[in-house]
Write a protein that holds these residues in place. Sequence first.
Motif, PDB file in Angstrom:
ATOM      1  N   SER A 191       0.832  -1.205   0.000  1.00 39.07           N
ATOM      2  CA  SER A 191       0.000   0.000   0.000  1.00 39.07           C
ATOM      3  C   SER A 191       0.868   1.257   0.000  1.00 39.07           C
ATOM      4  CB  SER A 191      -0.916   0.003   1.224  1.00 39.07           C
ATOM      5  OG  SER A 191      -1.597  -1.214   1.356  1.00 39.07           O
ATOM      6  N   PHE A 192       1.960   1.217   0.766  1.00 33.74           N
ATOM      7  CA  PHE A 192       2.890   2.353   0.790  1.00 33.74           C
ATOM      8  C   PHE A 192       3.521   2.549  -0.591  1.00 33.74           C
ATOM      9  CE2 PHE A 192       6.754   4.691   1.588  1.00 33.74           C
ATOM     10  CZ  PHE A 192       6.406   5.586   2.587  1.00 33.74           C
ATOM     11  N   THR A 193       3.869   1.449  -1.239  1.00 38.40           N
ATOM     12  CA  THR A 193       4.393   1.515  -2.607  1.00 38.40           C
ATOM     13  C   THR A 193       3.362   2.143  -3.542  1.00 38.40           C
ATOM     14  OG1 THR A 193       5.769  -0.443  -2.250  1.00 38.40           O
ATOM     15  CG2 THR A 193       5.280   0.137  -4.528  1.00 38.40           C
TER      16      THR A 193
ATOM     17  N   SER B  49       5.093  -6.504  -6.691  1.00 42.59           N
ATOM     18  CA  SER B  49       6.345  -5.884  -6.248  1.00 42.59           C
ATOM     19  C   SER B  49       7.401  -5.919  -7.337  1.00 42.59           C
ATOM     20  CB  SER B  49       6.878  -6.600  -4.996  1.00 42.59           C
ATOM     21  OG  SER B  49       5.988  -6.474  -3.930  1.00 42.59           O
ATOM     22  N   ALA B  50       7.462  -7.032  -8.052  1.00 39.18           N
ATOM     23  CA  ALA B  50       8.445  -7.158  -9.132  1.00 39.18           C
ATOM     24  C   ALA B  50       8.197  -6.118 -10.219  1.00 39.18           C
ATOM     25  CB  ALA B  50       8.398  -8.573  -9.717  1.00 39.18           C
TER      26      ALA B  50
ATOM     27  N   TYR C 175       0.855  -0.656 -13.129  1.00 38.45           N
ATOM     28  CA  TYR C 175       0.333  -2.021 -13.101  1.00 38.45           C
ATOM     29  C   TYR C 175       0.438  -2.597 -11.683  1.00 38.45           C
ATOM     30  CZ  TYR C 175      -0.406  -6.923 -14.092  1.00 38.45           C
ATOM     31  OH  TYR C 175      -0.903  -8.202 -14.073  1.00 38.45           O
ATOM     32  N   GLY C 176       1.592  -2.390 -11.057  1.00 37.55           N
ATOM     33  CA  GLY C 176       1.763  -2.862  -9.684  1.00 37.55           C
ATOM     34  C   GLY C 176       0.739  -2.242  -8.745  1.00 37.55           C
ATOM     35  N   MET C 177       0.469  -0.948  -8.910  1.00 34.71           N
ATOM     36  CA  MET C 177      -0.546  -0.276  -8.097  1.00 34.71           C
ATOM     37  C   MET C 177      -1.908  -0.933  -8.262  1.00 34.71           C
ATOM     38  SD  MET C 177       0.222   3.775  -8.698  1.00 34.71           S
ATOM     39  CE  MET C 177      -1.395   4.210  -8.086  1.00 34.71           C
TER      40      MET C 177
ATOM     41  N   LEU D 211      12.112   1.880  -4.030  1.00 35.95           N
ATOM     42  CA  LEU D 211      12.473   0.458  -3.954  1.00 35.95           C
ATOM     43  C   LEU D 211      12.434  -0.086  -2.529  1.00 35.95           C
ATOM     44  CD1 LEU D 211      15.560   0.460  -6.374  1.00 35.95           C
ATOM     45  CD2 LEU D 211      13.254  -0.385  -6.872  1.00 35.95           C
ATOM     46  N   VAL D 212      12.534   0.791  -1.537  1.00 35.49           N
ATOM     47  CA  VAL D 212      12.648   0.340  -0.145  1.00 35.49           C
ATOM     48  C   VAL D 212      11.426  -0.458   0.311  1.00 35.49           C
ATOM     49  CG1 VAL D 212      12.925   1.078   2.255  1.00 35.49           C
ATOM     50  CG2 VAL D 212      14.249   2.203   0.440  1.00 35.49           C
ATOM     51  N   PRO D 213      10.196   0.084   0.196  1.00 35.55           N
ATOM     52  CA  PRO D 213       9.049  -0.731   0.631  1.00 35.55           C
ATOM     53  C   PRO D 213       8.869  -1.998  -0.188  1.00 35.55           C
ATOM     54  CG  PRO D 213       8.310   1.274  -0.491  1.00 35.55           C
ATOM     55  CD  PRO D 213       9.775   1.422  -0.253  1.00 35.55           C
ATOM     56  N   CYS D 214       9.262  -1.970  -1.461  1.00 36.19           N
ATOM     57  CA  CYS D 214       9.186  -3.184  -2.285  1.00 36.19           C
ATOM     58  C   CYS D 214      10.102  -4.271  -1.727  1.00 36.19           C
ATOM     59  CB  CYS D 214       9.581  -2.876  -3.730  1.00 36.19           C
ATOM     60  SG  CYS D 214       8.489  -1.749  -4.593  1.00 36.19           S
TER      61      CYS D 214
END
Length: 481
Positions: free
Chosen positions: A56-58, A119-120, A147-149, A204-207
Amino acid sequence: MATSKQQDDIEQSENRVNEDHIRAPLITQTNTRVTEAKRQDRCMVYLSTFIAVCGSFTFGSCAGYSSPTQSAIREDLNFSIAEFSLFGSILTFGAMIGAITSGPIADYIGRKGAMRMSSAFCVAGWLAIYYAQGALSLDIGRLATGYGMGVFSYVVPVFIAEISTTDLRGALTSIHQLMISAGVSVSFIIGTMLTWRALALAGLVPCAILLFGLFIIPESPRWLAKIGHQKEFEIALRRLRGKDADISEEAAEIQDYMKTLEKLPKANLFDLFQRRYLRSVIVGVGLMVFKEFGGLSGIIFYTSSIFESSGFPSEIGTIIFSIMKVCITALGTTLIDRVGRKPLLLVSATGVVIGCILTGTSFYLKGHEIAIKEAPILVVIGILVYIGSFSVGMGIIPWVMMSEIYPINVKGAAGSLTTVVKWFGAWVCSYTFNFLMTWSSFGTFILYAAVNALCILFVIKIVPETKGRTLEQIQAAINTS
């Protein structure tokens, strides 16, 4: 001298007193152990929620990236307004694609598998943006993060709802929206201090936390039960409830519900409009329609320009806006299981109407050169009332209810439809906002006020209360009423 009977009575009384002295601390100790066990039982639920909401943060980081980086990207890469507008808006197209595929993916490879895949895509997207030397790789990166979102927007609240206990489900699921708000706000704030490439790396950190954490937490027990993995289902449920917890009742309820669902045919998009599912679809999709067409994306995407056009310093306004959004969303997460979904929605929608009217009035005053000095302050008050009211209810509850009201046999198709509607609404609102503001700033916000007024009627007439019920009870009630 005491008789034999009297002596027996005295001995029995002494024994009872001694037993009471012994029993009292034992009861206290037992209660303490039960309390500690109950607290420990929830540790894995809390950890799993924390890992999931890194997605969610991402989500929020992706949504908030374009606002603070607009000037720098345009200057460094010599972008025109049209090129940057494409870069900003292509995020919603990626999210729509993600939303369409999110349900089937989450049903096929599991909730954890869907989050891992999402995530990827976000990692690939952030790296493409970081290394971008022109519009093509920048847009491809933005599309990938979008797309990830889209996948995260469906799978995170569903996963949290499926692992939570009844008393925690509303609060924990609402953390999804809180972390989206936090991601947006952090991007807004640190984006003023970092270069646009460094801000991409920060994404990239939250991922990384999510990808690592998924190796630790269990899969959704309900999904495991759905696909017939009985042993893994019991292991996952026990890990979530604690090794000493009695899971027999909950496991039996889930399995009985799954047996009922097995008798139903596999649902597709057209099956959602059958009578048995229609109310769920109306509630889930309807809340998303009002959430997006009430002005959200236009106001968030163009907060700075709203403040600038009103004459208020945009940087100060944006920071206040960001901090308030997170704080009020956090408040909403503490209230949702106490107050209930429906009362919060009504309060939220009413406040949003008031915020729109205040903002529209300020632009009317400015346009007619009335109260010139007061108009900018009225804009700030109106926008803050809007976002504060929105964050406490409308920002949180549609995601929570989406994860609660759909039966698991249609959750994939229904979740995809709902999130597609959400992202389509986001695109329409963000694309038309500037055109509407050119037409009439006053008229734009009065239009949004009218949409949110209709939302109040929708909530009163259609939306059920789901507080304090299990997922199975909610779905049985809403689809048979």
